[in-house]
Enzyme design. Structure first.
Site, PDB file in Angstrom:
ATOM      1  N   ASP A  71       0.874  -1.167   0.000  1.00 25.29           N
ATOM      2  CA  ASP A  71       0.000   0.000   0.000  1.00 25.29           C
ATOM      3  C   ASP A  71       0.910   1.216   0.000  1.00 25.29           C
ATOM      4  O   ASP A  71       1.867   1.294   0.783  1.00 25.29           O
ATOM      5  CB  ASP A  71      -0.936   0.037   1.202  1.00 25.29           C
ATOM      6  CG  ASP A  71      -2.103   0.992   0.950  1.00 25.29           C
ATOM      7  OD1 ASP A  71      -2.703   0.921  -0.133  1.00 25.29           O
ATOM      8  OD2 ASP A  71      -2.415   1.811   1.831  1.00 25.29           O
ATOM      9  N   GLY A 153       1.255   6.396 -12.543  1.00 23.67           N
ATOM     10  CA  GLY A 153       0.663   7.138 -11.431  1.00 23.67           C
ATOM     11  C   GLY A 153       1.127   8.588 -11.379  1.00 23.67           C
ATOM     12  O   GLY A 153       1.075   9.323 -12.370  1.00 23.67           O
TER      13      GLY A 153
END
Length: 203
Positions: A71, A153
């Site tokens: 994460d 991203g």
């Protein structure tokens, strides 16, 4: 043996293959949630570390494989740490996420655009009982516009302190993986991962 990476994000999968490639012995390979047609795990934690552990544990129990959960996110000081845990859900696509973030910082001067990337990793046994963790972080600033075609991203708008004037997306793959938040987290976990991939289990 197979090591499951608990993501369906092709960019993350590609980075893990690049980072772990040298450690993969003959016959060992990485598989993703998409490869196994498994659903994305729930993310209910209040920290990156909690989410990484939950992703890994859920996916390990469903797959019966040693599983690596990740994460990670971008935290911008001028936005109170946002997008943070919600980095992947800040907008529908990578391009829209970058556009939204740059719009939020439109009137923020260059000297106040500090940010950092965080990554938490969790390695979980097939029965969900054993958990090993590591973390990585890279400091930097948010550029005024996207630059570079490497990475994914937020990489085109993040300038690491170590490479002033160049975003993560402008770095060669090897250079990026050496200093990125994910690269640093993997390096800290690498001795365990190498042992696991070599022996098929951990004590």
């Amino acid at each position: 043996m197979k090591l499951l990476v608990a993501t369906s994000n092709p960019g993350k999968v590609r980075e893990f293959v690049e980072l772990l490639g040298p450690a993969l012995p003959e016959g060992a390979r990485l598989v993703s949630l998409a490869d196994l047609k498994l659903p994305a795990p729930d993310e209910t934690g209040s920290t990156f570390a909690e989410n990484a552990a939950e992703k890994a544990r859920q996916s390990a129990l469903k797959s019966g494989l040693w599983t690596l959960g990740d994460d990670s996110g971008l935290c911008v000081d001028a936005l109170g740490g946002a997008p943070g845990l919600h980095s992947a859900r800040y907008a529908p696509t990578d391009a829209e996420r970058r556009t939204k973030l740059l719009a939020a910082l439109l009137r923020t001067p260059e000297g106040r655009r500090a940010a950092h990337f965080e990554c938490a990793l969790a390695l979980v046994s097939p029965d969900g009982q054993r958990l090993f963790r590591s973390e990585g972080r890279v400091e930097g600033t948010i550029a005024g516009a996207p630059f570079g075609a490497n990475g994914f991203g937020y990489d085109p708008i993040f300038v690491p302190d170590e490479t002033p004037g160049r975003t993560l997306a402008e770095l060669a793959t090897a250079e990026k993986n050496k200093l990125s938040h994910r690269g640093r987290a993997v390096q800290r976990l690498l001795p365990l991962l190498e042992q696991l991939l070599r022996n098929g289990d951990l004590p």
